[in-house]
Structure formats: structure tokens, C-alpha cells
Write a protein that holds these residues in place. Structure first.
Motif, mmCIF file in Angstrom:
data_model
loop_
_atom_site.group_PDB
_atom_site.id
_atom_site.type_symbol
_atom_site.label_atom_id
_atom_site.label_comp_id
_atom_site.label_asym_id
_atom_site.label_seq_id
_atom_site.Cartn_x
_atom_site.Cartn_y
_atom_site.Cartn_z
ATOM 1 N N ASP A 91 0.809 -1.168 -0.032
ATOM 2 C CA ASP A 91 -0.149 0.127 0.137
ATOM 3 C C ASP A 91 0.927 1.179 -0.061
ATOM 4 O OD1 ASP A 91 -2.302 1.628 0.172
ATOM 5 O OD2 ASP A 91 -2.425 1.301 2.316
ATOM 6 N N CYS A 92 0.861 1.989 -0.846
ATOM 7 C CA CYS A 92 1.696 3.163 -1.094
ATOM 8 C C CYS A 92 0.993 4.192 0.000
ATOM 9 C CB CYS A 92 1.605 3.752 -2.636
ATOM 10 S SG CYS A 92 2.775 5.240 -2.955
ATOM 11 N N THR A 93 2.052 4.458 0.915
ATOM 12 C CA THR A 93 1.598 5.585 1.819
ATOM 13 C C THR A 93 1.897 7.112 1.731
ATOM 14 O OG1 THR A 93 3.607 4.980 3.070
ATOM 15 C CG2 THR A 93 1.845 3.910 3.657
ATOM 16 N N LEU A 94 2.633 7.144 0.460
ATOM 17 C CA LEU A 94 2.937 8.575 0.195
ATOM 18 C C LEU A 94 1.741 9.426 -0.634
ATOM 19 C CD1 LEU A 94 6.594 8.138 -0.917
ATOM 20 C CD2 LEU A 94 5.778 8.724 1.395
ATOM 21 N N ASN A 95 1.636 10.755 -0.238
ATOM 22 C CA ASN A 95 0.666 11.181 -0.968
ATOM 23 C C ASN A 95 1.082 11.685 -2.290
ATOM 24 O OD1 ASN A 95 -1.147 10.848 0.966
ATOM 25 N ND2 ASN A 95 -0.357 12.451 2.153
ATOM 26 N N HIS A 96 0.309 11.332 -3.307
ATOM 27 C CA HIS A 96 0.657 11.674 -4.868
ATOM 28 C C HIS A 96 -0.217 12.607 -5.431
ATOM 29 C CE1 HIS A 96 4.660 9.548 -4.771
ATOM 30 N NE2 HIS A 96 3.861 8.363 -4.055
ATOM 31 N N THR A 97 0.033 13.269 -6.308
ATOM 32 C CA THR A 97 -0.974 14.122 -7.058
ATOM 33 C C THR A 97 -1.359 13.198 -8.327
ATOM 34 O OG1 THR A 97 0.575 15.214 -8.436
ATOM 35 C CG2 THR A 97 -0.282 16.385 -6.567
ATOM 36 N N THR A 98 -0.558 12.246 -8.670
ATOM 37 C CA THR A 98 -1.067 11.199 -9.776
ATOM 38 C C THR A 98 -0.817 9.836 -9.241
ATOM 39 O OG1 THR A 98 1.403 11.089 -10.458
ATOM 40 C CG2 THR A 98 -0.012 12.781 -11.375
ATOM 41 N N ASP A 99 -1.057 8.993 -10.088
ATOM 42 C CA ASP A 99 -0.815 7.518 -9.441
ATOM 43 C C ASP A 99 0.524 7.324 -9.020
ATOM 44 O OD1 ASP A 99 -3.623 7.030 -10.047
ATOM 45 O OD2 ASP A 99 -3.210 6.107 -11.869
ATOM 46 N N CYS A 100 0.468 6.456 -7.936
ATOM 47 C CA CYS A 100 1.919 5.958 -7.567
ATOM 48 C C CYS A 100 2.444 5.296 -8.301
ATOM 49 C CB CYS A 100 1.753 5.601 -6.101
ATOM 50 S SG CYS A 100 3.375 4.877 -5.366
ATOM 51 N N LEU A 101 3.622 5.198 -9.195
ATOM 52 C CA LEU A 101 4.255 4.574 -9.986
ATOM 53 C C LEU A 101 4.503 3.177 -9.547
ATOM 54 C CD1 LEU A 101 6.335 7.208 -12.110
ATOM 55 C CD2 LEU A 101 4.240 6.029 -12.814
ATOM 56 N N ILE A 102 5.256 3.233 -8.174
ATOM 57 C CA ILE A 102 5.711 2.108 -7.493
ATOM 58 C C ILE A 102 4.436 1.014 -7.147
ATOM 59 C CG2 ILE A 102 6.668 1.474 -4.935
ATOM 60 C CD1 ILE A 102 8.551 3.799 -5.276
ATOM 61 N N GLN A 103 3.342 1.812 -6.795
ATOM 62 C CA GLN A 103 2.098 1.143 -6.524
ATOM 63 C C GLN A 103 1.716 0.174 -7.756
ATOM 64 O OE1 GLN A 103 0.240 0.794 -3.751
ATOM 65 N NE2 GLN A 103 -1.403 -0.310 -4.423
ATOM 66 N N LYS A 104 2.039 0.533 -8.955
ATOM 67 C CA LYS A 104 1.707 0.145 -10.341
ATOM 68 C C LYS A 104 2.509 -1.032 -10.390
ATOM 69 C CE LYS A 104 -0.093 3.892 -12.778
ATOM 70 N NZ LYS A 104 -0.126 4.878 -13.938
ATOM 71 N N VAL A 105 3.683 -1.181 -10.152
ATOM 72 C CA VAL A 105 4.733 -1.971 -10.423
ATOM 73 C C VAL A 105 4.284 -3.192 -9.449
ATOM 74 C CG1 VAL A 105 7.106 -3.076 -10.026
ATOM 75 C CG2 VAL A 105 6.364 -0.539 -11.303
ATOM 76 N N MET A 106 4.066 -2.834 -8.003
ATOM 77 C CA MET A 106 3.806 -3.858 -6.989
ATOM 78 C C MET A 106 2.433 -4.736 -7.198
ATOM 79 S SD MET A 106 6.488 -3.776 -5.226
ATOM 80 C CE MET A 106 6.367 -4.718 -3.684
#
Length: 133
Positions: A91-106
């Protein structure tokens, strides 16, 4: 990433029940002894497997547990989800204005692993296994 001991026991319990291929219920005591685990602890795992619709319990003097679904339809993923749940591993815990690129890979990696576990049926392991319960 590590699965819980409960998942380990659940996978082995399901393998024992599939290998037994009996229309007679298998008691928790028998299943626990075969795995060297406490019947009380295994009962909690069996309850989760019942709730997931993989097995059913039969009460009474000759009670125990039976497969509820066809053994050919039970995958590793079904058993893992019954114990671990279906929440994503990452679960990507960082706040991003766009989709989390790391989350997509995971998520993509997790989907591939889940597909593999879904394709693996517990019954496929039974061929060389001899079980007496």
C-alpha cells in the motif's frame, strides 16, 4: 513477504482432506495429530476455511470436516485468501498528485503471483501422496 503459520497449516490441512477423498468427516484431532499442531489452534483455521466455503463441518460423534467444493476446483489462492484475506500486500503510503508508479509495479507483480497461485490446484499434489487418516 511471508505467509502466516496459519496459512501453512491451512494448505497442509486442505491437502490432507483432498488426499483422504472420503465422504466420511475427518476429525480435528486426526488432522492436528498428522501435523503436530494443537487441535484448538487448528480449529480456528478450520473455522476460516468453513467461512470461505471450502469445507464444511459435520457435528456429532462421528463429526469432523469434509470438502464442500469439488477438490479439482480448490486452488492455493482460495486457501490463502481464506486465511490471509484479500487485501493487497503493498500500500503506497505517500501522497501523490498522480498515481503512484511504485504501487503500479507492486500491484502488477501481486496480480501475476495471484494468477499463478490460482492456477495451482491442491489436488495436483495428491498424486504421489499416501495419507491414512
Amino acid at each position: 513477504m511471508k505467509y502466516s503459520k496459519a496459512t501453512n497449516y491451512a494448505l497442509h490441512t486442505m491437502l490432507l482432506l483432498v488426499a483422504a477423498a472420503s465422504d466420511k468427516p475427518v476429525g480435528v484431532q486426526q488432522l492436528a495429530e498428522k501435523q503436530g499442531v494443537s487441535p484448538t489452534y487448528l480449529s480456528k483455521i478450520l473455522t476460516k476455511l468453513v467461512k470461505a466455503g471450502l469445507i464444511e463441518s459435520a457435528s456429532g460423534a462421528n463429526g469432523g470436516y469434509l470438502l464442500k467444493r469439488k477438490k479439482e476446483d480448490i486452488s492455493f489462492l482460495d486457501i490463502i485468501h481464506a486465511i490471509e484475506g484479500t487485501t493487497s500486500l503493498f500500500d503506497c503510503t505517500l501522497n501523490h498528485t498522480t498515481d503512484c508508479l511504485i504501487q503500479k509495479v507492486m500491484v502488477e507483480a501481486e496480480q501475476k503471483m495471484e494468477q499463478h497461485l490460482k492456477d495451482q490446484k491442491i489436488v495436483d499434489l495428491v498424486g504421489t501422496l499416501t495419507v491414512s487418516l
